[in-house]
Design a protein around this motif. Structure first.
Motif, PDB file in Angstrom:
ATOM      1  N   GLU A 393      35.249  40.596  47.388  1.00  0.00           N
ATOM      2  CA  GLU A 393      35.057  39.149  47.218  1.00  0.00           C
ATOM      3  C   GLU A 393      36.335  38.329  47.218  1.00  0.00           C
ATOM      4  N   ARG A 397      37.267  34.410  47.539  1.00  0.00           N
ATOM      5  CA  ARG A 397      37.590  33.738  46.279  1.00  0.00           C
ATOM      6  C   ARG A 397      39.081  33.443  46.147  1.00  0.00           C
ATOM      7  N   TYR A 414      31.842  36.862  41.545  1.00  0.00           N
ATOM      8  CA  TYR A 414      30.785  36.320  42.398  1.00  0.00           C
ATOM      9  C   TYR A 414      29.463  37.052  42.179  1.00  0.00           C
ATOM     10  N   THR A 419      27.421  33.409  46.853  1.00  0.00           N
ATOM     11  CA  THR A 419      27.920  33.658  48.206  1.00  0.00           C
ATOM     12  C   THR A 419      26.884  33.287  49.267  1.00  0.00           C
TER      13      THR A 419
END
Length: 577
Positions: A393, A397, A414, A419
């Protein structure tokens, strides 16, 4: 397929399902556990049902005298993962001493799966149990496969039906991989300690809710010998996993032989690496069990395993510790990585290729813009080779280097609803539920029984590709960089880092994986909110599946026990000092 003209307006009742209802389903989307299945999946299920009805309507045999009634709402599921639809009734049905599976279509891969299952059943019934000889016993299960295409990819169908009616039984599947799933379900229908099915009438219609059902093993730290990888693949197949996420590079090593950069293996010879032949054998072994192998080359961080390429000048690093690869102005690192990735993409045939991109650091030598540019260029490079890139992620991010096609593996901050809300395909691997390197007292089995699409709105459900459990091996890695993040304390399983203790590591790591991964597999296949993870029924389910793992020969944490890296049931693994 049934002749619609001949059948006219008839409504045919078979096992409580009306023909008119099934025909109608062929033109509708089917909602399952809150998820709207696409029309092709709905059409497949309808076609499978129609074919079974056609066999019954046009068959020469009369219906069996087996009593039909449903007991599909069993409080403790007999089959795991729980099928999309299961009904059964009537008296127990004995297995004939000459029982066999009979594939109608020719397939070497399916025949190998049948042989594995037949051998297991023979060892179970032939040596331990009394088998029947009467004509009313079940002596044959016919297997019908609709497609001869054995390509294995994310879109491959694992849907299947099982129909048992007295001494007549059949499996119908769209692919050989669906038929393999059906074989595993059939095995679970056998009564424990008896050569019989629990009922003489069984109707199962099953398909997975998610196409990505994975288990990650971290061989970039502690090496997983090839025989151990195969044992893990065997156990994965029992629970219908579809992906082995093969984490092949990290602080410990780059674990795969490279012909382009043979010095990559120079510091791995004593601690293990896979030859190209090993990789091909693992990929083939996995495919024979309906499992894809998705490799992960973790870059640009977690890069100590690339250290040999610093000495040769092929890679530049952000610091002297060789922890993170530098996007140098001259482009040397990118050139080397593209050459190496091309070699690995040719060796691993799957459509997905994981680039890691997690836990990168920013420094004077490696500013955020340079890290972002490197990750983005490599993700686009993977796409240019016809693959779909996957990354942890942080690629979204932290560096925001992801392309629109990059699959995000959510693990920390997340969740899927976040997402997917911005249009990103997602694999759910949240550490609170699915990191199995945490011991069972910290991640008990009920934490793996979660809805991975929680809070995802209906129109984004197609972006939830599925879930993974992750078996990191930090706790067995003796090299200091493997445990830099835990204050440089030697890991609890350090004694098993040495290859002479491969057998102890195999027992330890499998006891950490199972049965918890089996519970996660159930959530990835067909999560059912009605099964309360804090209930007695759930505890009984965990116990039942642990016993099943033992019966199948898996080195699971024993039934009713708690295991960690060095103990089973509170007793230190035999052989440890």
């Amino acid at each position: 397929m049934a002749d619609m003209g001949r059948m006219g307006g008839l409504t045919v009742l078979l096992a409580g399902v009306t023909f008119g209802y099934i025909v109608g389903m062929a033109h509708l989307n089917v909602r399952h556990a809150g998820n709207l299945l696409p029309a092709p999946a709905a059409a497949l299920l309808s076609r499978l049902k129609l074919e079974r009805i056609a066999q019954a309507v046009h068959g020469s045999q009369l219906p069996s005298p087996c009593i039909h009634h449903s007991d599909g709402d069993q409080r403790v599921p007999r089959v795991w993962p729980i099928p999309a639809k299961i009904r059964s009734g009537g008296e127990p049905l004995q297995i004939h001493k000459d029982f066999k599976f009979q594939a109608v279509q020719s397939s070497a891969r399916l025949q190998r799966a049948i042989s594995r299952m037949s051998n297991w059943m023979a060892s179970r019934t032939g040596h331990e149990l009394q088998v029947a000889t009467s004509t009313s016993a079940l002596s044959r299960v016919k297997i019908f496969v609709n497609s001869q295409d054995e390509t294995l990819m994310s879109a491959t169908s694992y849907a299947y039906n099982i129909s048992v009616d007295g001494n007549r039984a059949s499996i119908t599947a769209d692919t050989v991989y669906g038929a393999m799933s059906a074989l595993e379900t059939f095995a679970q229908l056998l009564e424990r300690g008896k050569a019989e099915l629990g009922h003489c009438w069984i109707d199962i219609q099953d398909y997975p809710r998610y196409k990505h059902r994975g288990l990650m093993i971290d061989t970039g730290r502690r090496f997983f010998p090839a025989p151990l990888v195969k044992k893990i693949l065997d156990a994965m197949s029992y629970y219908k996993f579809s992906v082995l996420h093969f984490h092949i590079s990290d602080y410990g090593r780059f674990a795969v032989e490279s012909l382009k950069y043979p010095n990559l293996a120079s510091n791995n010879s004593s601690n293990g690496f896979y030859t190209r032949a090993d990789v091909k054998a693992i990929v083939s072994y996995a495919m024979d069990r309906g499992i894809r192998v998705v490799p992960e080359v973790d870059i640009p961080g977690h890069a100590l395993g690339f250290g040999a390429l610093a000495k040769s000048g092929d890679l530049m690093f952000c610091d002297h510790g060789h922890v993170q690869i530098r996007n140098d102005p001259g482009g040397r690192s990118l050139k080397t990585l593209k050459t190496l990735l091309t070699e690995m993409m040719e060796l691993f045939p799957d459509e997905l290729f994981h680039l890691g991109c997690d836990e990168t650091r920013v420094s004077a030598a490696c500013p955020l813009a340079a890290v972002q540019a490197m990750e983005k260029e490599l993700l686009e490079f993977v796409e240019s080779k016809g693959k779909t890139p996957v990354a942890w992620e942080e690629v979204r991010r932290r560096t925001k280097a992801n392309t629109p096609k990059t699959v995000i593996q959510a693990w920390s901050k997340y969740h899927a609803y976040q997402t997917t809300a911005v249009g990103l395909p997602t694999i759910v691997c949240n550490q609170d539920s699915f990191y199995l390197d945490y011991v069972m007292t910290e991640r008990p089995p009920y934490q793996q029984w979660v809805d991975i699409s929680d809070k995802v709105v209906e129109q984004n459900m197609h972006l939830v590709l599925g879930g993974e459990v992750a078996m990191w091996s930090d706790n067995w890695c003796f090299d200091a960089p493997c445990y830099w993040s835990i204050d440089k304390r030697p890991p609890v399983g350090q004694e098993m880092f040495a290859r002479k203790n491969d057998h102890l590591f195999a027992k330890s790591i499998q006891g950490m994986i199972w049965p918890r991964a089996a519970i996660a597999a159930g959530a990835f296949w067909n999560y059912q909110p009605s099964l309360d993870p804090k209930s007695e029924e759930f505890n009984a389910t965990v116990l039942r599946q642990t016993e099943w793992l033992v019966e199948r020969g898996v080195a699971t944490c024993p039934p009713g026990c708690v295991c960690d890296q060095v103990t089973h049931c509170g007793t230190k693994l035999h052989g440890l000092t």
